[in-house]
Structure formats: structure tokens, C-alpha cells
Scaffold this active site. Structure first.
Site, mmCIF file in Angstrom:
data_model
loop_
_atom_site.group_PDB
_atom_site.id
_atom_site.type_symbol
_atom_site.label_atom_id
_atom_site.label_comp_id
_atom_site.label_asym_id
_atom_site.label_seq_id
_atom_site.Cartn_x
_atom_site.Cartn_y
_atom_site.Cartn_z
ATOM 1 N N CYS A 20 36.819 33.250 35.464
ATOM 2 C CA CYS A 20 37.036 32.180 34.504
ATOM 3 C C CYS A 20 38.440 31.614 34.619
ATOM 4 C CB CYS A 20 36.855 32.690 33.081
ATOM 5 S SG CYS A 20 35.266 33.492 32.819
ATOM 6 N N GLY A 46 35.514 28.477 37.566
ATOM 7 C CA GLY A 46 34.255 28.598 36.837
ATOM 8 C C GLY A 46 33.579 27.258 36.737
ATOM 9 N N ASN A 122 39.467 35.733 30.559
ATOM 10 C CA ASN A 122 39.277 35.816 32.007
ATOM 11 C C ASN A 122 39.424 37.280 32.390
ATOM 12 O OD1 ASN A 122 41.351 34.993 34.886
ATOM 13 N ND2 ASN A 122 39.191 35.465 34.817
ATOM 14 N N GLY A 123 38.379 37.846 32.966
ATOM 15 C CA GLY A 123 38.433 39.247 33.363
ATOM 16 C C GLY A 123 37.138 39.951 33.056
ATOM 17 N N TYR A 262 41.400 34.335 48.228
ATOM 18 C CA TYR A 262 40.339 33.346 48.059
ATOM 19 C C TYR A 262 40.366 32.592 46.748
ATOM 20 C CZ TYR A 262 35.610 31.682 46.918
ATOM 21 O OH TYR A 262 34.546 30.932 46.522
HETATM 22 P P1 AMP Z 1 28.518 35.681 52.356
HETATM 23 O O1 AMP Z 1 27.605 34.663 52.905
HETATM 24 O O2 AMP Z 1 27.854 36.473 51.243
HETATM 25 O O3 AMP Z 1 29.140 36.587 53.390
HETATM 26 O O4 AMP Z 1 29.713 34.920 51.625
HETATM 27 C C1 AMP Z 1 30.894 34.613 52.306
HETATM 28 C C2 AMP Z 1 31.531 33.398 51.704
HETATM 29 O O5 AMP Z 1 31.621 33.547 50.288
HETATM 30 C C3 AMP Z 1 32.932 33.187 52.227
HETATM 31 O O6 AMP Z 1 33.008 31.867 52.717
HETATM 32 C C4 AMP Z 1 33.827 33.352 51.024
HETATM 33 O O7 AMP Z 1 34.826 32.347 50.987
HETATM 34 C C5 AMP Z 1 32.924 33.195 49.842
HETATM 35 N N1 AMP Z 1 33.272 34.110 48.753
HETATM 36 C C6 AMP Z 1 33.964 35.252 48.809
HETATM 37 N N2 AMP Z 1 34.063 35.828 47.592
HETATM 38 C C7 AMP Z 1 33.421 35.022 46.727
HETATM 39 C C8 AMP Z 1 33.178 35.059 45.309
HETATM 40 N N3 AMP Z 1 33.620 36.056 44.566
HETATM 41 N N4 AMP Z 1 32.473 34.036 44.777
HETATM 42 C C9 AMP Z 1 31.999 33.050 45.543
HETATM 43 N N5 AMP Z 1 32.209 32.947 46.869
HETATM 44 C C10 AMP Z 1 32.899 33.922 47.472
#
Ligand code: AMP
Length: 480
Positions: A20, A46, A122-123, A262
Site C-alpha cells: 500500500c 496499490g 502499509n504493511g 522493485y
Molecule cells: P513471475 O512471472 O511470477 O516470475 O514474475 C516476475 C515479475 O514479477 C518480474 O518482472 C517482477 O518485476 C515482478 N514482481 C516481482 N515481485 C512482485 C510483486 N510483489 N508484485 C508484483 N510483481 C512483482
């Protein structure tokens, strides 16, 4: 905050995890409008719902405007005009849609013996389900399935007579990750858990104050940065100014390293560090540790963009935008009846064949979670004629879920929790695959590395997680 299904029973211990963004404005003639702008800047934290509560100066009490969707979808001029007063708090939320989702939209607003109060979180509270059980046993009736509501009940039930003492008493019972804002008719409170998992900072706007998750929100309201709110610090902002109170026993600090990898915006400063610069360092370190001879570096936009730039700077290999992102993809799109290969990923990311054709390509992303995105991207690059595809990741293998406020799947769904790098390489179909080593990731935050949590990479969880909490699921979104 975390939510679970249905309001009737207890939440399935944090079944739905949320990331969030929060913002609070104190003493500004356009408080709600500034909160709205702050939320706009924090939209990446979010995208499912947004809400603002403001303190009504004339008749007292708090007014709320909340809704499902992006900030721009939820608010229009009319709704902002319906939020009067010189103080406001706002929240962007990343969670489930539908009716139970709507109920959980923040800020949560209640009326109790202290008057009106609104809370944004947030958390993720790791002891929310225990506290909730106790509260329900004592007769509390919950309106939402969110862990944040637990804090509201603790506040309302407090034996203290002083509002500040009641806020302190409530947050002292919480365990886990919480950057919180409480708005009452007389004050804005901001609090960070003693380990400081999630960011929160203080700024000035005009003669008033702003509190927000990242500095990008400060920039948009033309605020000036004052300082981070310290882990374990509770601020009360009222007509007498800012008062700082330490309400927790001191604990080792565990700021989330993934905010830098990220989650935060690259134009933000979080935990006192420039995210952009950290990501460049990650990319440079990636080139040092995993370098390979190739013709072109191609970022996965937007998540791999800055690390790829760092990789290019370090390696000298040309950087090209060989994957183009469509920024206008909404939450849903109607697929054609006849299947189109890789439609799901292609609607968001499309290759530029003239960049990729016949070349040895290094694809760079920030993380591999389940591996499904990387697999499709490697396929896209090959279909576009790439001679070789080498995948590089600017963080270590994600081997464990986050229990402190980042949306991750169950451990079993994290590809690196059970598969070797070679297995993952084979699964995504790349010619080679390499990750940034953990030590190099920690080096990127310099001397402060002891103050970071990297549990999702190291398995070293700084705060014990109750067993029930580890049964959570959800990582529903592809949010690049
Ligand atoms: P995947 O296809 O499951 O391996 O997702 C990898 C992608 O998800 C990468 O491009 C990351 O930038 C992105 N990503 C990593 N962590 C998150 C997160 N917590 N929420 C949404 N996207 C994420």
C-alpha cells in the site's frame, strides 16, 4: 495491511496480502487535494482501490470518499469537493476486487469514545489473527476482514483517557510491519514499527506537514523533505506542531531491501537512499558478477530498466529498448476467441524485431518469482529472431515469501524455492541464467546493510512468523 475472505469469521490469517501507499496532510487549505496528488504519485504501491478521509472543520467529524480502481477512477472534482478541511489521510491499496474487497478499502473510519478516527496502513501485522481472536472473544464486532481493523478496536477499547496514550497502547500490541497514519479531529499520528520494515517520511508543505511512503509523493505536492520517521517512532502532529514519542522497545532495524529492488519508484528516496542510484549499483554489480559476451542489453520494462542501464554502464554492451511496454493496459482486456500466442504478456510487452534479430541478447529483470513472465519473454525474444537469450536478474533467487507486507506467492509457488538455477534456466528456456549474489545485493545499500531485511532471498526472517500466517497465499497480479 492484510485481508481475508468474508467478514463473518476470522480472516484466514492474512490470506490476502497487500502492498500500500499512504499519505497524510496536516494544516493545509487544500488537504484532500494534496492527499489525492500524493496518492497519484503512490499509485504503483496499490492499484485496486483508493480512499481519502478528511477532517471536517465546521461540524466536526471525518468525511470519507473511497472506491475501487485507480486514483484517477475513484476521484473526480465533485468527490474532492466533498472532502473539506485542513487535514486528510489517503491510501492506495493492492488487493482483491469485489464486495468483500470494497469493505476493506482504507482509510478505515470509525466513531468511538475518543471521537472519530481514520486509519491507513502499509504493511502486514503478523499477530493480527491472534489479536482478532482475543477481541472477538471480548465482544468486538468486525466490519472488515483487514488486519488494520484490529488496531482500530484496540484503540477504541483502550483504558487510557488520553488519545495519544490510546494510539500508543494500540500500536504497542501490534507485531509485524506497519507504517500507519491515524487521523482524528485534533491530530494526525504517524507511526513506524520498531523494525521499520516499510518506509515513512515527514515533509513540510506550506505551513503544514505531509507524511508519506515515498518522496515521489512529496515532489508532486511541492513539499520539502524533512526526515525519515524513525523505526519505532510515533509522531503526533497537531496545532502545536510535531511531537515525537518512542513507544516501542528498541529492536534491530529490518528495512525491506525489496523496496530498492522493485517496489519503490526509482525517483524516490526511501530509507534515506536514492532508489535510482541503488538500482544502478545493482545493475553494475550484476555485470561484474555475471558478465557474458553479448551484443545487446535489453531491459524488461519497467522493472528491469535501471538495473539494465547499470549493467550497460559497467559492461559497455549497448543498451537498446528491445521490449516495448504498452502503458495503457487496464485491469482487464477482452481476449480474442481464437488464441494468440503469448497474448497475455504481449498485450503489455512487445518485442522490437529489428533490435533483437540475429543478436545475442541479455534480458534484464529485477526478479523471477514464479518464472512464468520470464519464460514468456524469452520465447518472445526468440520468436523475434534473437540468436541467443541470456537472462540476468538484479536480485538473488526469491526463495521465501514475504510476511511483512510485500505480495508474494506461497513458498511452493516460488520457482527458486525448489528448483536450481539450472532447472529454472531450462524452464524459462534461456541460453544462460544468472542472479545477483546476495552479498552483492547487500553491498548495494552500503554500510547500512545490517539495517535491511532480505528474508525473501536469504530465508533469514527477522521476526518470528506465527505458523498460521505462513499458510497465506496470493500473488494474483502481474504488475509491471
Ligand atoms: P513471475 O512471472 O511470477 O516470475 O514474475 C516476475 C515479475 O514479477 C518480474 O518482472 C517482477 O518485476 C515482478 N514482481 C516481482 N515481485 C512482485 C510483486 N510483489 N508484485 C508484483 N510483481 C512483482
Amino acid at each position: 495491511m492484510t485481508t481475508g475472505p468474508g467478514s463473518e469469521g476470522l480472516p484466514a490469517s492474512g490470506r490476502f496480502r497487500e502492498e500500500c501507499g499512504i499519505v497524510g496532510i496536516w494544516d493545509h487549505p487544500e488537504a484532500a487535494r494534496l492527499a489525492y496528488l500524493g496518492l497519484y504519485a503512490l499509485q504503483h504501491r496499490g492499484q485496486e482501490a483508493a480512499g481519502i478521509v478528511s477532517a471536517r472543520p465546521d461540524r466536526g467529524g471525518l468525511v470519507a470518499q473511497v472506491g475501487v480502481g485507480h486514483v484517477a477512477d475513484v476521484f473526480d472534482r465533485e468527490r474532492l469537493d466533498a472532502l473539506p478541511g485542513r487535514a486528510a489521510v489517503g491510501h492506495t491499496r493492492y488487493s482483491t476486487a469485489g464486495e468483500s474487497g470494497r469493505r476493506n478499502i482504507q482509510p478505515i473510519r470509525i466513531e468511538c469514545k475518543f471521537g472519530h478516527i481514520a486509519v491507513c496502513h502499509n504493511g502486514n501485522l503478523v499477530n493480527a489473527h491472534i489479536l482478532r481472536h482475543e477481541l472477538v472473544d471480548r465482544g468486538s464486532i468486525f466490519r472488515t476482514t483487514s488486519d488494520t481493523e484490529v488496531l482500530v478496536h484496540l484503540f477504541a477499547k483502550s483504558g487510557q483517557t488520553d488519545e495519544l496514550e490510546a494510539v500508543a497502547e494500540a500500536v504497542r500490541q501490534a507485531q509485524g510491519a506497519f507504517s500507519l497514519l491515524f487521523l482524528t479531529e485534533d491530530a494526525l499520528y504517524a507511526v513506524r514499527d520498531p523494525r521499520g520494515f516499510r518506509p515513512l517520511l515527514l515533509g513540510r508543505v506550506g505551513d503544514g506537514y505531509v507524511v508519506c511512503s515515498e518522496t515521489c509523493a512529496l515532489d508532486l505536492v511541492d513539499g520539502t523533505y524533512v526526515r525519515e520517521i524513525a523505526p519505532g517512532e510515533l509522531l503526533r502532529i497537531d496545532r502545536d506542531g510535531v511531537r515525537s514519542i518512542q513507544v516501542f522497545e528498541e529492536a534491530p532495524v529490518s528495512q525491506c531491501i525489496f523496496e530498492h529492488v522493485y517496489f519503490s519508484r526509482p525517483d524516490s528516496r526511501v530509507f534515506g537512499r536514492h532508489v535510482y542510484r541503488t538500482r544502478i549499483r545493482l545493475g553494475r554489480a550484476l555485470a561484474q558478477h555475471t558478465g557474458i559476451d553479448a551484443d545487446v542489453v535489453v531491459p524488461v520494462p519497467d522493472s528491469g530498466l535501471i538495473a539494465a542501464l547499470g549493467y550497460h554502464q559497467e559492461s559497455g554492451i549497448p543498451l537498446e529498448l528491445g521490449l516495448i511496454r504498452n502503458h495503457y493496459v487496464g485491469r482487464t482486456f477482452i481476449e480474442p476467441r481464437q488464441s494468440i500466442r503469448n497474448f497475455g504478456v504481449r498485450v503489455k510487452l512487445n518485442p522490437v524485431p529489428s533490435i533483437l534479430r540475429g543478436r545475442r541478447v541479455i534480458l534484464i529483470d529485477d526478479s523471477i518469482v514464479r518464472g512464468t513472465t520470464s519464460r514468456k519473454l524469452v520465447q518472445l525474444a526468440r520468436n523475434a529472431g534473437a540468436a541467443e537469450v541470456h537472462f540476468r536478474v538484479s536480485s538473488p533467487p526469491t526463495t521465501g515469501p514475504c510476511y511483512y507486507g510485500i505480495d508474494t506467492p506461497l513458498r511452493s509457488e516460488l520457482i527458486a524455492s525448489s528448483q536450481s538455477v539450472e532447472d529454472i534456466r531450462a524452464y524459462i528456456g534461456a541460453d544462460s541464467l544468472a542472479y545477483l549474489p546476495l552479498e552483492a545485493l547487500m553491498d548495494s545499500v552500503g554500510e547500512e546493510q545490517d539495517r535491511y531485511c532480505a528474508a525473501c532471498f536469504s530465508g533469514n526472517y527477522p521476526l518470528a512468523v506465527p505458523e498460521a500466517e505462513t499458510a497465506r497465499t496470493l500473488f494474483a497480479k502481474d504488475r509491471r
